[in-house]
Design a protein around this motif. Structure first.
Motif, PDB file in Angstrom:
ATOM      1  N   MET A   1       0.841  -1.168   0.000  1.00  0.00           N
ATOM      2  CA  MET A   1       0.000   0.000   0.000  1.00  0.00           C
ATOM      3  C   MET A   1       0.890   1.237   0.000  1.00  0.00           C
ATOM      4  SD  MET A   1      -2.910   1.223   2.641  1.00  0.00           S
ATOM      5  CE  MET A   1      -3.982   0.109   1.822  1.00  0.00           C
ATOM      6  N   SER A   2       0.485   2.202  -0.794  1.00  0.00           N
ATOM      7  CA  SER A   2       1.238   3.446  -0.885  1.00  0.00           C
ATOM      8  C   SER A   2       0.756   4.437   0.173  1.00  0.00           C
ATOM      9  CB  SER A   2       1.052   4.058  -2.272  1.00  0.00           C
ATOM     10  OG  SER A   2      -0.288   4.521  -2.418  1.00  0.00           O
ATOM     11  N   PRO A   3       1.552   5.463   0.466  1.00  0.00           N
ATOM     12  CA  PRO A   3       1.094   6.493   1.411  1.00  0.00           C
ATOM     13  C   PRO A   3      -0.214   7.165   0.965  1.00  0.00           C
ATOM     14  CG  PRO A   3       3.460   6.668   1.099  1.00  0.00           C
ATOM     15  CD  PRO A   3       2.958   5.665   0.092  1.00  0.00           C
ATOM     16  N   ALA A   4      -0.387   7.376  -0.334  1.00  0.00           N
ATOM     17  CA  ALA A   4      -1.619   8.001  -0.823  1.00  0.00           C
ATOM     18  C   ALA A   4      -2.840   7.128  -0.519  1.00  0.00           C
ATOM     19  CB  ALA A   4      -1.521   8.273  -2.327  1.00  0.00           C
ATOM     20  N   LEU A   5      -2.711   5.817  -0.706  1.00  0.00           N
ATOM     21  CA  LEU A   5      -3.832   4.932  -0.404  1.00  0.00           C
ATOM     22  C   LEU A   5      -4.048   4.805   1.102  1.00  0.00           C
ATOM     23  CD1 LEU A   5      -3.511   2.187  -3.145  1.00  0.00           C
ATOM     24  CD2 LEU A   5      -5.188   4.017  -2.991  1.00  0.00           C
ATOM     25  N   GLY A   6      -2.968   4.864   1.867  1.00  0.00           N
ATOM     26  CA  GLY A   6      -3.108   4.870   3.324  1.00  0.00           C
ATOM     27  C   GLY A   6      -3.894   6.076   3.787  1.00  0.00           C
ATOM     28  N   LYS A   7      -3.546   7.232   3.245  1.00  0.00           N
ATOM     29  CA  LYS A   7      -4.253   8.464   3.607  1.00  0.00           C
ATOM     30  C   LYS A   7      -5.721   8.391   3.166  1.00  0.00           C
ATOM     31  CE  LYS A   7      -4.542  12.777   4.989  1.00  0.00           C
ATOM     32  NZ  LYS A   7      -3.700  13.569   5.845  1.00  0.00           N
ATOM     33  N   MET A   8      -5.973   7.785   1.998  1.00  0.00           N
ATOM     34  CA  MET A   8      -7.352   7.613   1.545  1.00  0.00           C
ATOM     35  C   MET A   8      -8.140   6.759   2.533  1.00  0.00           C
ATOM     36  SD  MET A   8      -8.937   5.637  -1.712  1.00  0.00           S
ATOM     37  CE  MET A   8      -8.639   4.108  -0.851  1.00  0.00           C
ATOM     38  N   LEU A   9      -7.539   5.681   3.028  1.00  0.00           N
ATOM     39  CA  LEU A   9      -8.208   4.840   4.026  1.00  0.00           C
ATOM     40  C   LEU A   9      -8.539   5.637   5.279  1.00  0.00           C
ATOM     41  CD1 LEU A   9      -6.418   1.369   4.117  1.00  0.00           C
ATOM     42  CD2 LEU A   9      -8.735   1.883   3.363  1.00  0.00           C
ATOM     43  N   LEU A  10      -7.578   6.417   5.743  1.00  0.00           N
ATOM     44  CA  LEU A  10      -7.797   7.247   6.922  1.00  0.00           C
ATOM     45  C   LEU A  10      -8.987   8.178   6.693  1.00  0.00           C
ATOM     46  CD1 LEU A  10      -5.351   8.987   9.225  1.00  0.00           C
ATOM     47  CD2 LEU A  10      -6.911  10.430   7.954  1.00  0.00           C
ATOM     48  N   LEU A  11      -9.016   8.847   5.546  1.00  0.00           N
ATOM     49  CA  LEU A  11     -10.110   9.775   5.257  1.00  0.00           C
ATOM     50  C   LEU A  11     -11.453   9.060   5.133  1.00  0.00           C
ATOM     51  CD1 LEU A  11      -8.294  12.099   2.703  1.00  0.00           C
ATOM     52  CD2 LEU A  11      -8.997  12.677   5.046  1.00  0.00           C
ATOM     53  N   LEU A  12     -11.470   7.914   4.457  1.00  0.00           N
ATOM     54  CA  LEU A  12     -12.722   7.162   4.320  1.00  0.00           C
ATOM     55  C   LEU A  12     -13.252   6.716   5.687  1.00  0.00           C
ATOM     56  CD1 LEU A  12     -11.988   4.978   1.169  1.00  0.00           C
ATOM     57  CD2 LEU A  12     -13.647   6.851   1.339  1.00  0.00           C
ATOM     58  N   ALA A  13     -12.353   6.243   6.545  1.00  0.00           N
ATOM     59  CA  ALA A  13     -12.774   5.809   7.878  1.00  0.00           C
ATOM     60  C   ALA A  13     -13.303   6.996   8.686  1.00  0.00           C
ATOM     61  CB  ALA A  13     -11.613   5.125   8.608  1.00  0.00           C
ATOM     62  N   GLN A  14     -12.646   8.140   8.572  1.00  0.00           N
ATOM     63  CA  GLN A  14     -13.130   9.326   9.272  1.00  0.00           C
ATOM     64  C   GLN A  14     -14.473   9.777   8.729  1.00  0.00           C
ATOM     65  OE1 GLN A  14      -9.711  11.922   8.795  1.00  0.00           O
ATOM     66  NE2 GLN A  14      -9.017  11.490  10.882  1.00  0.00           N
ATOM     67  N   MET A  15     -14.626   9.784   7.402  1.00  0.00           N
ATOM     68  CA  MET A  15     -15.902  10.196   6.801  1.00  0.00           C
ATOM     69  C   MET A  15     -17.037   9.266   7.200  1.00  0.00           C
ATOM     70  SD  MET A  15     -14.887  11.734   3.046  1.00  0.00           S
ATOM     71  CE  MET A  15     -14.173  10.255   2.414  1.00  0.00           C
ATOM     72  N   ALA A  16     -16.699   7.989   7.420  1.00  0.00           N
ATOM     73  CA  ALA A  16     -17.707   7.021   7.852  1.00  0.00           C
ATOM     74  C   ALA A  16     -18.017   7.165   9.342  1.00  0.00           C
ATOM     75  CB  ALA A  16     -17.225   5.599   7.554  1.00  0.00           C
ATOM     76  N   GLY A  17     -17.271   8.014  10.040  1.00  0.00           N
ATOM     77  CA  GLY A  17     -17.470   8.171  11.484  1.00  0.00           C
ATOM     78  C   GLY A  17     -17.120   6.909  12.245  1.00  0.00           C
ATOM     79  N   ALA A  18     -16.138   6.173  11.740  1.00  0.00           N
ATOM     80  CA  ALA A  18     -15.801   4.862  12.311  1.00  0.00           C
ATOM     81  C   ALA A  18     -15.303   4.965  13.745  1.00  0.00           C
ATOM     82  CB  ALA A  18     -14.760   4.166  11.439  1.00  0.00           C
ATOM     83  N   ARG A  19     -15.934   4.182  14.604  1.00  0.00           N
ATOM     84  CA  ARG A  19     -15.484   3.981  15.985  1.00  0.00           C
ATOM     85  C   ARG A  19     -14.961   2.558  16.167  1.00  0.00           C
ATOM     86  NH1 ARG A  19     -15.993   7.432  19.523  1.00  0.00           N
ATOM     87  NH2 ARG A  19     -16.102   5.983  21.265  1.00  0.00           N
ATOM     88  N   THR A  32      -2.921  -0.782   8.990  1.00  0.00           N
ATOM     89  CA  THR A  32      -3.455  -0.789  10.353  1.00  0.00           C
ATOM     90  C   THR A  32      -3.149   0.533  11.049  1.00  0.00           C
ATOM     91  OG1 THR A  32      -2.849  -3.140  10.382  1.00  0.00           O
ATOM     92  CG2 THR A  32      -3.608  -2.175  12.454  1.00  0.00           C
ATOM     93  N   ILE A  33      -1.954   1.035  10.869  1.00  0.00           N
ATOM     94  CA  ILE A  33      -1.558   2.304  11.476  1.00  0.00           C
ATOM     95  C   ILE A  33      -2.414   3.448  10.932  1.00  0.00           C
ATOM     96  CG2 ILE A  33       0.306   4.016  11.628  1.00  0.00           C
ATOM     97  CD1 ILE A  33       2.247   1.530  11.729  1.00  0.00           C
ATOM     98  N   TRP A  34      -2.598   3.497   9.626  1.00  0.00           N
ATOM     99  CA  TRP A  34      -3.445   4.537   9.038  1.00  0.00           C
ATOM    100  C   TRP A  34      -4.862   4.465   9.594  1.00  0.00           C
ATOM    101  CZ3 TRP A  34      -2.035   8.726   6.459  1.00  0.00           C
ATOM    102  CH2 TRP A  34      -0.819   8.736   5.780  1.00  0.00           C
ATOM    103  N   LEU A  35      -5.405   3.258   9.651  1.00  0.00           N
ATOM    104  CA  LEU A  35      -6.777   3.096  10.146  1.00  0.00           C
ATOM    105  C   LEU A  35      -6.884   3.444  11.625  1.00  0.00           C
ATOM    106  CD1 LEU A  35      -7.679  -0.163   8.223  1.00  0.00           C
ATOM    107  CD2 LEU A  35      -8.710   2.093   7.880  1.00  0.00           C
ATOM    108  N   ALA A  36      -5.913   3.032  12.422  1.00  0.00           N
ATOM    109  CA  ALA A  36      -5.938   3.343  13.853  1.00  0.00           C
ATOM    110  C   ALA A  36      -5.879   4.852  14.083  1.00  0.00           C
ATOM    111  CB  ALA A  36      -4.785   2.645  14.575  1.00  0.00           C
ATOM    112  N   ARG A  37      -5.127   5.549  13.251  1.00  0.00           N
ATOM    113  CA  ARG A  37      -5.038   7.009  13.378  1.00  0.00           C
ATOM    114  C   ARG A  37      -6.366   7.690  13.045  1.00  0.00           C
ATOM    115  NH1 ARG A  37       0.985   7.655  10.717  1.00  0.00           N
ATOM    116  NH2 ARG A  37       2.121   7.195  12.645  1.00  0.00           N
ATOM    117  N   ALA A  38      -7.219   7.018  12.300  1.00  0.00           N
ATOM    118  CA  ALA A  38      -8.534   7.575  11.951  1.00  0.00           C
ATOM    119  C   ALA A  38      -9.521   7.479  13.111  1.00  0.00           C
ATOM    120  CB  ALA A  38      -9.106   6.843  10.732  1.00  0.00           C
TER     121      ALA A  38
END
Length: 179
Positions: A1-19, A32-38
């Motif tokens: 996974m590239s940094p751009a796709l990692g950042k996309m995952l973070l943004l998607l998880a945040q937009m979904a309001g993921a808890r 996992t790190i990108w998602l945990a940061r979201a």
């Protein structure tokens, strides 16, 4: 996974309001790190990894990144781990990046463990265009085609595929939402 796709995952998880996030396929823990940061304070990520060695590497990486308190790694076959999960508090976001032969199963389990509105992302679904070859004997392509067959007929999901070109070549991901 590239940094751009990692950042996309973070943004998607945040937009979904993921808890609560479920990840199928941990490897070294990069996504996992990108998602945990979201996740907000009190959020939780459960990640599934087949290989104990990869899980150990991921634990070290999560610790170094300062997100290990938000992540639970379960080791063993993902199908077994998913089957053992009760339908308690649902997951808000699911990221799937594991053996492609089982993607349709993983998405079915994500639906079961999710709720209406759960976002599901499945990585590596274009396979440099190989997914278009109906005669391919590559198990990853056969599994990905089975995923697309499932997505096209499952009334519980709205889904699309997005192609990407970047640091890791030509590929793509599925973006789905549980109805």
């Amino acid at each position: 996974m590239s940094p751009a796709l990692g950042k996309m995952l973070l943004l998607l998880a945040q937009m979904a309001g993921a808890r609560r996030i479920l990840e199928v396929g941990t490897l070294g823990g990069y996504s996992t790190i990108w998602l945990a940061r979201a996740l907000p304070d009190g959020g939780q990520l459960v990640t599934l990894e087949l290989e104990p060695h990869h899980a150990a590497v991921a634990r070290e990486n999560l610790e170094r990144a300062g997100v290990s308190d938000k992540v639970a790694i379960r080791t063993g076959p993902a199908a077994d781990s998913l089957a053992a999960m009760a339908t308690g508090e649902p997951f808000d976001f699911v990221f799937i990046d594991a053996n492609k032969q089982s993607n349709a199963l993983y998405v079915s389990e994500a639906i079961r463990l999710g709720r209406p509105g759960t976002t599901i992302v499945v990585d590596n679904v274009v396979r440099e265009g190989g997914v278009l070859d109906a005669n391919s004997g590559d198990e990853r392509i056969v599994g990905t085609r089975a995923l697309f067959d499932m997505l096209s007929t499952d009334p519980r999901l709205d889904a699309t595929a997005v192609q990407t070109v970047g640091a890791k070549g030509w590929d793509g991901f599925v973006l789905a939402r549980v109805r």
